[in-house]
Design an enzyme around this catalytic site. Structure first.
Site, PDB file in Angstrom:
ATOM      1  N   SER B  11       0.674  -1.341  -0.217  1.00  0.00           N
ATOM      2  CA  SER B  11       0.244  -0.068  -0.462  1.00  0.00           C
ATOM      3  C   SER B  11       0.982   1.311   0.011  1.00  0.00           C
ATOM      4  CB  SER B  11      -0.787   0.079   0.885  1.00  0.00           C
ATOM      5  OG  SER B  11      -0.013  -0.247   2.650  1.00  0.00           O
ATOM      6  N   ASP B 112       3.664 -11.382   5.960  1.00  0.00           N
ATOM      7  CA  ASP B 112       3.093 -11.297   7.122  1.00  0.00           C
ATOM      8  C   ASP B 112       2.358 -12.403   8.257  1.00  0.00           C
ATOM      9  OD1 ASP B 112       4.932  -8.962   7.729  1.00  0.00           O
ATOM     10  OD2 ASP B 112       3.005  -7.519   7.735  1.00  0.00           O
ATOM     11  N   ILE B 194       7.625  -0.854  23.521  1.00  0.00           N
ATOM     12  CA  ILE B 194       7.689   0.682  23.703  1.00  0.00           C
ATOM     13  C   ILE B 194       5.793   0.661  24.036  1.00  0.00           C
ATOM     14  CG2 ILE B 194       8.313   3.104  22.199  1.00  0.00           C
ATOM     15  CD1 ILE B 194      10.989   1.330  21.949  1.00  0.00           C
ATOM     16  N   PRO B 195       6.358   1.972  24.471  1.00  0.00           N
ATOM     17  CA  PRO B 195       4.585   2.479  24.937  1.00  0.00           C
ATOM     18  C   PRO B 195       3.958   2.891  23.845  1.00  0.00           C
ATOM     19  CG  PRO B 195       6.094   3.636  26.953  1.00  0.00           C
ATOM     20  CD  PRO B 195       6.718   2.505  25.868  1.00  0.00           C
ATOM     21  N   GLY B 202       5.455  -3.157  12.206  1.00  0.00           N
ATOM     22  CA  GLY B 202       5.678  -4.483  10.962  1.00  0.00           C
ATOM     23  C   GLY B 202       6.663  -4.743   9.531  1.00  0.00           C
ATOM     24  N   ASP B 203       5.742  -3.014   8.680  1.00  0.00           N
ATOM     25  CA  ASP B 203       5.883  -2.944   7.525  1.00  0.00           C
ATOM     26  C   ASP B 203       7.485  -2.879   7.972  1.00  0.00           C
ATOM     27  OD1 ASP B 203       3.190  -3.317   6.943  1.00  0.00           O
ATOM     28  OD2 ASP B 203       3.111  -1.002   7.399  1.00  0.00           O
TER      29      ASP B 203
END
Lengths: 319, 319
Positions: B11, B112, B194-195, B202-203
């Site tokens: 995308s 993925d 990491i908040p 992920g990409d």
């Protein structure tokens, strides 16, 4: 932390380096966040003979800009536009440029030019169109132009066998203390021609001029230009010097790569043969795609290259 | 000169860093030529609430692939696919993946995954689907999982106050001498959370695993994997270590940047307030866009970062 944000509205090709693909990566390497709106989504550039994909409609472009505006994501400091497919899409983009300029009078907007008569063209652009900075990226350095150049701005005589061996790059800044009582400060630089046709060179050059145009770096900065104290440079001539140096180095790298390919990948242009055997053209084009990824050290100032500095053409307006 | 060619089918968003925008620049920085086919052209990612643009139709994608094929431009060594809009487009892309795999059995294809039951899932992927390399990028390190880890692979006890403070990354390679008489060699590494929610992570991680997966670099290279002599690494675990290290460093940079923003740009998630005031959500999302351009030194191994090395989980299959 960031050099700022550039909105790039250009064509996209899946394979190769023209339009956005020639501009975005260099801009990112130089530290800019680039917002990317694709005007077309094509397989490859048209030079390959066969190409396909889709053009964005004016409605589609307007929708994307509309939502970015609603989301307050349309605040670039710089705008770079390239190929725009058709009149309606052009209107949509002109409208965006107008809005951005209204919202930010300091917006740096770069779009392509192409002239024949030098002084008249520059005068028209500066005075009638109020464009403060004009760059003419490459005029063939023919006899009439060569002879009008001051000797120290001419290529060394030993290298001047043919009148098509050099191109001339000209930068004209009407908003610079250097201009004195002239219309503008004009800088120039010859560049040796690299044989063969390479696509995307103009797109890369434009992106690099934009990336290196940094009015804020000069202590005498004005809105659109300035001089660098102790030098005869303007903000524009400095940016163009960088862009010329890097574009020429990338092109040299590409040329060396293309020259080392097997013979069947570097057949010379021959329209008849190219039509008969489309793969012939494809192989040539493929071998000439800009080596941007391989030359990224050049873009980032991390490679030793031959500098192409622009010099002030003091008497351009009053020879 | 070039690390090779990757076909990215993902995308595209004009603003921000998800999908192709999170993957292409890092791959280019690491020396890959990336061919880019956009499955959608959107203004921004959907997390902003308002988004728009167009999806490529299956016919459009097929046309682009068809012409690239005719022009002999469809010979990537690696394939990276992301979000695909709808079933028909998925078919067009599956068809392309099949063709590329037929033309090049060594094609490295990354897509993925998302699992719940670890051993069963890995077994199914390796044995039934014949996927030699599986990476599970982040499983919350809850009590059951923590306790099944050998002590030296657990986070230091002082940092383990809550069971959601860590994620676990797992890489499983069925084509490696390290596996012995087990189904696969499994490597693992915990990563501190990491908040906050960041899009495109992920990409980016996928792209970096693909970029760093280099079977040819090992003297005992086989088609899909190998060990590095004298180490307990596989080609896969090495790639995942690099990807984890860099993704975590980019995310830390982004987090530090986001934390330094004015308060109105970092309002916590509150669905009710976000619906009432869409700009609240937009400002939060904007502040959390990955700092890829600013962190490019991390991607290029030119910044000092905290290394996240994967360790061999020797008794994963026979605890």
């Amino acid at each position: 932390m960031s050099k700022g944000r550039i909105l790039s509205i250009q064509s996209h090709v899946a394979f190769g380096y023209v339009g956005g693909k020639a501009a975005i990566f260099p801009l990112q390497c130089l530290g800019y966040d680039v917002d990317v709106v694709n005007t077309v989504n094509f397989s490859n550039h048209s030079g390959y003979g066969r190409f396909g994909g889709s053009r964005a409609s004016a409605a589609e472009l307007s929708q994307i800009f509309g939502i970015m505006e609603q989301n307050v994501l349309l605040h670039p400091e710089r705008l770079l536009t390239g190929y725009i497919p058709g009149g309606e899409a052009l209107s949509a983009i002109t409208e965006i440029a107008r809005k951005l300029r209204n919202g930010n009078p300091q917006l740096v907007y770069l779009l392509d030019l192409d002239v024949s008569s030098l002084q008249r063209a520059l005068k028209t652009l500066h005075e009638e169109y109020h464009v403060p900075n004009v760059v003419i990226s490459s005029i063939p350095l023919r006899k009439w132009l060569l002879e009008s150049l001051p000797p120290h701005l001419q290529p060394p005589t030993g290298y001047r066998d043919s009148d098509t061996d050099f191109l001339l790059c000209i930068a004209s800044s009407s908003d610079s203390p250097l201009k004195g009582d002239s219309l503008s400060a004009v800088h120039t630089r010859y560049i040796p021609c690299i044989p063969g046709y390479f696509s995307g060179v103009g797109d890369l050059f434009s992106a690099l001029v934009l990336a290196h145009y940094e009015p804020s770096k000069s202590p005498t900065a004005s809105v659109n230009g300035s001089i660098h104290p102790g030098t005869e440079e303007t903000t524009l001539s400095r940016a163009v010097s960088q862009a010329l140096t890097k574009t020429h180095a990338i092109l040299s790298l590409t040329h060396r790569y293309a020259a080392a390919l097997p013979e069947e990948d570097r057949q010379p242009t021959d329209e008849e043969l190219d039509v008969k055997e489309p793969e012939r053209l494809v192989r040539r084009m493929k071998g000439r795609e800009l080596k941007l990824v391989q030359g990224q050290d050049i873009i980032r100032n991390e490679a030793a290259v031959d500098h192409k500095n622009m010099d002030w053409w003091v008497k351009f307006w009053k020879p």
